[in-house]
Structures are given as C-alpha cells and as structure tokens.
Motif scaffolding. Structure first.
Motif, mmCIF file in Angstrom:
data_model
loop_
_atom_site.group_PDB
_atom_site.id
_atom_site.type_symbol
_atom_site.label_atom_id
_atom_site.label_comp_id
_atom_site.label_asym_id
_atom_site.label_seq_id
_atom_site.Cartn_x
_atom_site.Cartn_y
_atom_site.Cartn_z
ATOM 1 N N VAL A 58 15.413 36.817 7.147
ATOM 2 C CA VAL A 58 14.354 36.033 6.439
ATOM 3 C C VAL A 58 12.843 36.387 6.925
ATOM 4 N N PRO A 59 12.684 36.064 8.275
ATOM 5 C CA PRO A 59 11.327 36.518 8.775
ATOM 6 C C PRO A 59 11.238 37.863 8.855
ATOM 7 N N ALA A 60 12.209 38.615 8.950
ATOM 8 C CA ALA A 60 12.083 40.236 8.897
ATOM 9 C C ALA A 60 11.711 40.831 7.720
ATOM 10 N N ALA A 61 12.136 40.148 6.472
ATOM 11 C CA ALA A 61 11.817 40.371 5.171
ATOM 12 C C ALA A 61 10.538 40.141 4.897
ATOM 13 N N VAL A 62 10.071 39.021 5.192
ATOM 14 C CA VAL A 62 8.706 38.325 4.844
ATOM 15 C C VAL A 62 7.753 39.554 5.713
ATOM 16 N N GLU A 63 7.949 39.930 7.009
ATOM 17 C CA GLU A 63 6.997 40.825 7.614
ATOM 18 C C GLU A 63 6.948 42.003 6.805
ATOM 19 N N ALA A 64 8.280 42.698 6.466
ATOM 20 C CA ALA A 64 8.237 43.980 6.031
ATOM 21 C C ALA A 64 7.445 44.165 4.701
ATOM 22 N N LEU A 65 7.468 43.237 3.718
ATOM 23 C CA LEU A 65 6.762 42.873 2.473
ATOM 24 C C LEU A 65 5.353 42.605 2.614
ATOM 25 N N ALA A 66 4.917 42.408 3.810
ATOM 26 C CA ALA A 66 3.388 42.023 4.079
ATOM 27 C C ALA A 66 3.314 40.458 3.412
ATOM 28 N N LEU A 67 4.288 39.654 3.299
ATOM 29 C CA LEU A 67 3.924 38.438 2.451
ATOM 30 C C LEU A 67 3.028 37.432 3.389
ATOM 31 N N PRO A 68 2.307 36.649 3.041
ATOM 32 C CA PRO A 68 1.693 35.664 3.906
ATOM 33 C C PRO A 68 2.625 34.896 4.885
ATOM 34 N N GLN A 69 2.330 34.903 6.024
ATOM 35 C CA GLN A 69 3.391 34.175 6.813
ATOM 36 C C GLN A 69 2.998 32.531 6.898
#
Length: 293
Positions: free
Chosen positions: A43-54
């Motif tokens: 979950v956090p890895a994909a959010v970071e990889a896609l440059a989504l707002p954290q």
C-alpha cells in the motif's frame, strides 16, 4: 474474473523484523514473512511509486484496491540448494534459528535527561539480511495471486501492474515488490529489499500443491496430512495436527497505520485430517473448506 498466480523471489538488503507477540522485553519475530505482510506493505510502496499525495485518502484507496485484488502466501527463506526452509520442518527450523535469526538490543531514552530510562532495555529479533558466515543476500520466495480491479483513480492489471487511470503513472509488479518494506519500521532501516525482484507466472505451489483460481478467492488443494503453507483461521469443524499462532499486523486507522489486536490462527505447517480446500479470503488468515465444496 479469475485470479492469476505468480511466483516471486526477493533479496533482502537489510535485516527484517516481522513481529509476533512480545515475550517479556523481547520483540519476537517470525522466521519468515507472513502472508499478509506483502499486501499491506504494497500500500505505501504503491502510493509512493505512483507519486500520489501521501494523505489518508490515497492510502485508503490503494488499500481497497489491493485487499480486493491481491493475495499472497508467506515468503520463506531459501537454503543454499534454492529450496525453501519451511519452519514447521525440524531440521529447517534449526537451520533458520542457527544461521538466519539474530537480535538487536536497545534502550528507551528519557528525552529531558538525554539518558537511558531505568528498566527499559529491549531486544528485537530479526531475520538476517545475510546468512551467518556469508556475504550473499538472504533470498525469500513466495506466491502472489492477482485479479483485475479498479477504483476511482487506480487500475490493477495482473500483467502490467498498478496504474493511474489517466495514464500518467504506472508501476510494474517486480518494481513494486522491490520497493516493499517488509516488517520492522523505517526509522531503524529494517525490512529493505534489493530492487531486482524475480517474477514469473506459475501453475502450482511448493511440493506440487494445486490451486483453484476461478472462484471468488484463490484456493489451495491439500490432501490429508499435507502441510499447509499458509496460516488459517482456527475452525473446530476441521481437525488435524499443528500448533496455533496469533497473526498481528498494521491497519490504516485514524489517518495512520496502527497495530491491530491480532488474529488467532492455525500456524503454518498445520496438517488437516482429510482433504480440504484452503480459501485465501482473508488477507491475514485463510479459511478451511471441505474439498467438495
């Protein structure tokens, strides 16, 4: 939509702590990666990889996508012969504890005095990034099932990875797995992997265990007295041989990842007294079903 199975191998970059219940001041660890850890770590890895707002909405959307579109087995340490060291096997367990498990020691600090707090020594068990006496990275192997899913902004494709539906970003599955932080916490640099994750389609698990992928959830087919490689929810309707465990982990709650209270389960290596199906409906524990269900 049917599930698509894949086999993956990961190389550890740093020591790892996938925690189980505390024993006194010792933070115990599993000598493998439990089946729920790769899903939640993605979950956090994909959010970071896609440059989504954290922000909480990004994590909740990604968690919804993966909890409905991804399942995994535990990831087990590989021995020198490239075969997994199953912790329920006596010789493999002894080798794991002798060569792949160690401890880190620390103490809680009192901030005003900048010194150690009285009686606050702690010990953290870890899975070693390198086998004792070796400079070769510890390898882990496990299986992952994927199916197509979508949310408002995201699309999960079993072949291509996770992408933003507007086409602006995508992360492949090997790249995503190489980004995972498996267990531990980032402040102590535990659970890091090398980015060269191996990834390939497959048709069966270790020791020829079969699978069904056309149902609502993927299932494993076990014969009587065959060791189950995943944790399963305790169910008095099905007997067998094996111990019990409590599967703990983190859940996204109140805007942050927090530890949950844990789920009692039959430990990996449980051997059913009859042929059964193991349905991977829960991300933390599977469920036992009758073989003819």
């Amino acid at each position: 939509m049917s599930w698509q199975p894949f086999r993956s191998r990961l190389r550890m970059k740093t020591d790892m702590h996938c925690g189980t219940l505390m024993l006194g001041f010792v933070a115990r660890a599993f000598p493998y990666v439990p089946q729920h850890v790769p899903i939640f770590a993605a979950v956090p890895a994909a959010v970071e990889a896609l440059a989504l707002p954290q922000v909480p909405t990004s994590y909740r959307e990604m968690e919804s996508l993966l909890l409905h579109g991804m399942r995994a087995t535990p990831f087990f340490v590989l021995g020198e012969d490239g075969k997994p060291l199953f912790p329920w096997e006596k010789e493999a367990r002894a080798l794991l504890e002798a060569d792949f498990v160690s401890s880190r020691y620390g103490v809680a600090l009192d901030d005003p005095s900048r010194s150690a707090e009285q009686g606050r020594l702690f010990e953290t068990e870890v899975l070693l990034a390198h086998r004792r006496g070796s400079m070769t990275a510890t390898q882990l192997e496990g299986y992952v099932w994927l199916r197509e899913r979508e949310t408002a902004r995201l699309r999960l494709d079993p072949q291509d990875g996770i992408a933003l539906k507007d086409g602006s970003a995508r992360v492949s599955w090997p790249s995503l797995l190489g980004r995972l932080s498996l267990g531990g916490d980032r402040t102590r640099n535990l659970g890091r992997l090398w980015p060269d994750a191996a990834w390939e389609p497959c048709g069966e698990l270790w020791n020829g265990i079969g699978m069904d992928v056309c149902g609502e959830w993927p299932c494993l087919r076990l014969d009587a007295d065959e060791a189950c490689p995943v944790a399963v929810a305790a169910d008095e309707a099905f007997g067998g041989r094996g111990g019990f465990s409590v599967m703990t982990g983190r859940r996204f709650s109140g805007g942050a990842y927090v530890m949950d209270s844990g789920t009692p389960a039959r430990d990996i290596g449980w051997r059913p007294d009859r042929a059964v199906l193991i349905e991977l409906d829960g991300e933390r524990c599977a469920r036992v079903r009758a073989a003819d269900a």
